[in-house]
Design a protein around this motif. Structure first.
Motif, PDB file in Angstrom:
ATOM      1  N   LEU A  64     -27.868  -3.964 -62.967  1.00  0.00           N
ATOM      2  CA  LEU A  64     -27.222  -4.058 -61.665  1.00  0.00           C
ATOM      3  C   LEU A  64     -27.541  -5.340 -60.909  1.00  0.00           C
ATOM      4  CD1 LEU A  64     -27.798  -0.372 -60.495  1.00  0.00           C
ATOM      5  CD2 LEU A  64     -25.706  -1.357 -61.423  1.00  0.00           C
ATOM      6  N   TYR A  68     -24.821  -7.922 -59.122  1.00  0.00           N
ATOM      7  CA  TYR A  68     -24.806  -7.936 -57.661  1.00  0.00           C
ATOM      8  C   TYR A  68     -25.046  -9.359 -57.148  1.00  0.00           C
ATOM      9  CZ  TYR A  68     -25.982  -6.632 -52.850  1.00  0.00           C
ATOM     10  OH  TYR A  68     -26.008  -6.523 -51.480  1.00  0.00           O
ATOM     11  N   PHE A  83     -19.302  -3.435 -54.374  1.00  0.00           N
ATOM     12  CA  PHE A  83     -19.809  -3.085 -55.700  1.00  0.00           C
ATOM     13  C   PHE A  83     -20.909  -2.034 -55.596  1.00  0.00           C
ATOM     14  CE2 PHE A  83     -23.203  -4.086 -58.833  1.00  0.00           C
ATOM     15  CZ  PHE A  83     -22.574  -3.607 -59.969  1.00  0.00           C
ATOM     16  N   ALA A  84     -21.840  -2.215 -54.638  1.00  0.00           N
ATOM     17  CA  ALA A  84     -22.929  -1.249 -54.460  1.00  0.00           C
ATOM     18  C   ALA A  84     -22.386   0.118 -54.049  1.00  0.00           C
ATOM     19  CB  ALA A  84     -23.910  -1.774 -53.417  1.00  0.00           C
ATOM     20  N   THR A  86     -19.300   1.454 -54.472  1.00  0.00           N
ATOM     21  CA  THR A  86     -18.539   2.107 -55.541  1.00  0.00           C
ATOM     22  C   THR A  86     -19.466   2.616 -56.637  1.00  0.00           C
ATOM     23  OG1 THR A  86     -16.721   0.596 -55.065  1.00  0.00           O
ATOM     24  CG2 THR A  86     -16.623   1.825 -57.134  1.00  0.00           C
ATOM     25  N   THR A  87     -20.477   1.825 -56.963  1.00  0.00           N
ATOM     26  CA  THR A  87     -21.440   2.241 -57.987  1.00  0.00           C
ATOM     27  C   THR A  87     -22.160   3.514 -57.579  1.00  0.00           C
ATOM     28  OG1 THR A  87     -21.779  -0.064 -58.661  1.00  0.00           O
ATOM     29  CG2 THR A  87     -23.473   1.528 -59.298  1.00  0.00           C
ATOM     30  N   ALA A  91     -21.843   7.040 -59.503  1.00  0.00           N
ATOM     31  CA  ALA A  91     -23.093   7.546 -60.072  1.00  0.00           C
ATOM     32  C   ALA A  91     -23.411   8.942 -59.554  1.00  0.00           C
ATOM     33  CB  ALA A  91     -24.240   6.589 -59.738  1.00  0.00           C
ATOM     34  N   ILE A 146     -30.937   3.304 -58.319  1.00  0.00           N
ATOM     35  CA  ILE A 146     -29.762   2.434 -58.160  1.00  0.00           C
ATOM     36  C   ILE A 146     -29.787   1.768 -56.784  1.00  0.00           C
ATOM     37  CG2 ILE A 146     -27.252   2.426 -57.978  1.00  0.00           C
ATOM     38  CD1 ILE A 146     -27.239   4.705 -60.051  1.00  0.00           C
ATOM     39  N   ILE A 230     -18.547  -3.083 -62.458  1.00  0.00           N
ATOM     40  CA  ILE A 230     -19.064  -1.757 -62.827  1.00  0.00           C
ATOM     41  C   ILE A 230     -18.933  -1.535 -64.335  1.00  0.00           C
ATOM     42  CG2 ILE A 230     -18.663   0.719 -62.579  1.00  0.00           C
ATOM     43  CD1 ILE A 230     -17.960   0.169 -59.658  1.00  0.00           C
ATOM     44  N   ALA A 233     -21.651  -3.422 -65.933  1.00  0.00           N
ATOM     45  CA  ALA A 233     -22.935  -2.753 -65.712  1.00  0.00           C
ATOM     46  C   ALA A 233     -23.111  -1.580 -66.667  1.00  0.00           C
ATOM     47  CB  ALA A 233     -23.031  -2.276 -64.258  1.00  0.00           C
ATOM     48  N   LEU A 234     -22.018  -0.849 -66.924  1.00  0.00           N
ATOM     49  CA  LEU A 234     -22.101   0.267 -67.874  1.00  0.00           C
ATOM     50  C   LEU A 234     -22.379  -0.227 -69.282  1.00  0.00           C
ATOM     51  CD1 LEU A 234     -19.161   2.511 -66.608  1.00  0.00           C
ATOM     52  CD2 LEU A 234     -21.616   2.962 -66.396  1.00  0.00           C
TER      53      LEU A 234
END
Length: 529
Positions: A64, A68, A83-84, A86-87, A91, A146, A230, A233-234
């Motif tokens: 992450l 970011y 981004f934070a 939505t993540t 999650a 997270i 995202i 990140a996955l």
């Protein structure tokens, strides 16, 4: 940005959190000892504790933080906040489903973490029920990690590091109150398991609160690049999590193999908790501060033979060894006095002290490899080489399993401890070989002197601890006198080690007596003029 100030702050918060965690372990040992009830509780705790350590030591930062930072530096704070936000939303949905699945498969989890309990159905059922009560913790602790990763990316390290300490303080208070409201070990274990999940909710609230203003200001809807971030990140997150979790999985694998013998699971758990203090301390600092600073340096950098931030990696390596070398020596030499002082009372018998001490002594040689591996791993993670990182972790886990299978039948819990040390060395060597073969990192000549001085200081400190530890006070004292003698002995050993480091320059490259003396001389000349 210099690493010293944030690293010191994060390190202090981590120390406080770990000490409070030991206070919880002492309470568990006093109430349940190392018998069947304790083994059932510790078997249920094994998976949540491994996850908590992995996440608390930056297990998700690698996936992450770089994304970011790139969004914030290239697109602005609004994109990074989107981004934070939505993540965290996605999650929450995924982790809710995961928590339900874990609760339904609690028996499988206990079978994997402590297969030896299956020969005792009553204890196995208790462990399974207690694990169900802990499953909410797994989901909320992951969400908290997270959120902490985003705080670290904003260089708000202390807030993220203090949250676990506050939670541990609350759990210590809960554990102190449990004996007054529960009369049976079964009820005590259930309340301990439930309090862990409540503590996880508290931690989530503590790390989410500082992020709320930025999350509320994030534009409604998806910003360009957010879903792509995202998705990336996955792709990076799973192997990166395997790489960072491998430090904990190594212990879980060795513990599972050792669980075949009576009381070995509890002995290994208490030894591992002490072993994890310096390893976790290095992991918290490295996984938050070092990774963030390396990531900031890499945002606009390409893979070159001489990458920016290499000096920072060398500094982090020397700093980590400054923790790992003396800690390994002290845990090996003082294993029995430490275990007896911390746990040797109540239901924790002399045989429990002996078994736990042997496990700790066998683990100790792996500590330097563990802290070095944590440092070098950051270079792979920040380069987004998550699959290579995961492969190194799997190599360490495989060596641990093979070594434990070979040694445990002959050495008992000591064989499991030695397997942990072997696994950490295998992982460290695997990471170092990848970095050097691809010319991503070469140890500079500047770190040779500090490492040699640290080794010499460790050897002298070890000799002093052996001589002082054989004295009558530590051998025959009890209670407060033993604790006082142990603290004085540790302080004396630390003073010896620190003095040699300062004189010889065993801290960061270029530090030491000569540099300090030169600085004093320059100051005196300025004052004269």
């Amino acid at each position: 940005m210099k690493l010293a100030s944030p690293a010191a702050a994060v390190g202090l918060a981590a120390i406080v959190s770990r000490l409070l965690g030991y206070a919880r372990d002492v309470l568990v040992a006093n109430l349940l000892g190392a018998g069947p009830m304790a083994e059932a509780l510790l078997a249920a705790l094994r998976a949540p504790n491994a996850l908590r350590r992995t996440l608390g030591e930056g297990g998700l930062n690698a996936a992450l933080t770089p994304i970011y930072l790139r969004l914030r530096m290239q697109e602005g704070h609004v994109h990074a906040a989107a981004f934070a936000r939505t993540t965290l939303i996605l999650a929450t949905l995924a982790l809710g489903i995961l928590g339900a699945l874990l609760a339904l498969s609690a028996g499988v989890v206990i079978h994997l973490s402590a297969p030896g309990l299956e020969s005792r159905p009553q204890d196995f059922d208790l462990a399974r029920w207690w694990f169900v009560l802990m499953t909410p913790f797994i989901s909320v602790a992951t969400l908290a990690s997270i959120a902490a990763a985003f705080l670290n990316a904003e260089r708000r390290y202390v807030i993220a590091a203090l949250a676990p300490a506050i939670v541990n303080a609350a759990l210590v208070g809960a554990y102190l109150a449990i004996p007054h409201v529960a009369s049976t070990p079964q009820t005590m274990g259930a309340l301990m398991a439930l309090s862990l999940s409540i503590g996880g909710l508290l931690q989530l609230g503590l790390v989410l609160w500082p992020l709320m203003p930025a999350l509320r200001q994030a534009a409604n809807g998806l910003q360009p690049g957010v879903m792509a971030g995202i998705g990336k990140a996955l792709r990076l997150g799973a192997p990166a999590l395997v790489a960072t979790a491998s430090f904990q999985i190594i212990g879980v694998v060795a513990s599972a193999i050792a669980s075949q013998e009576p009381a070995a699971l509890a002995w290994f758990y208490y030894a591992d908790r002490l072993f994890q203090l310096p390893l976790s301390l290095a992991g918290v600092v490295i996984g938050s501060v070092v990774l963030t600073e390396l990531g900031a340096n890499r945002v606009n950098a390409s893979e070159t033979p001489a990458p920016p931030g290499n000096d920072m990696l060398d500094h982090a390596l020397v700093s980590a060894l400054a923790i790992g070398l003396p800690a390994a020596a002290a845990l090996f030499v003082l294993a029995e006095p430490i275990i007896r002082t911390l746990f040797g009372r109540g239901a924790f018998s002399s045989s429990d002290v002996s078994g736990t001490s042997l496990a700790l002594m066998a683990m100790a040689p792996g500590l330097p490899a563990g802290v070095v591996a944590r440092v070098l791993l950051q270079e792979l993670l920040v380069r987004e080489k998550a699959l290579a990182s995961a492969a190194c972790g799997i190599a360490g886990i495989t060596v641990t399993a093979l070594t434990a299978v070979l040694l445990t039948p002959h050495w008992g819990v000591s064989g499991a401890g030695a397997a942990v040390a072997a696994g950490l060395w295998a992982q460290c060597l695997a990471i170092a070989s990848i970095l050097t073969s691809r010319n991503w990192w070469r140890p500079s000549r500047a770190i040779a002197r500090p490492v040699l001085v640290q080794t010499l200081a460790t050897a002298i400190m070890t000799a002093a601890l052996i001589l002082a530890g054989s004295g009558p006070l530590l051998a025959h004292a009890s209670g407060v006198r033993r604790l006082t003698a142990l603290l004085l002995l540790c302080a004396a050993g630390g003073a010896i080690y620190g003095a040699i480091i300062w004189i010889g320059g065993g801290g960061l490259p270029g530090s030491g007596f000569r540099k300090q003396r030169a600085g004093c001389q320059r100051l005196l000349r300025r004052n004269r003029t």
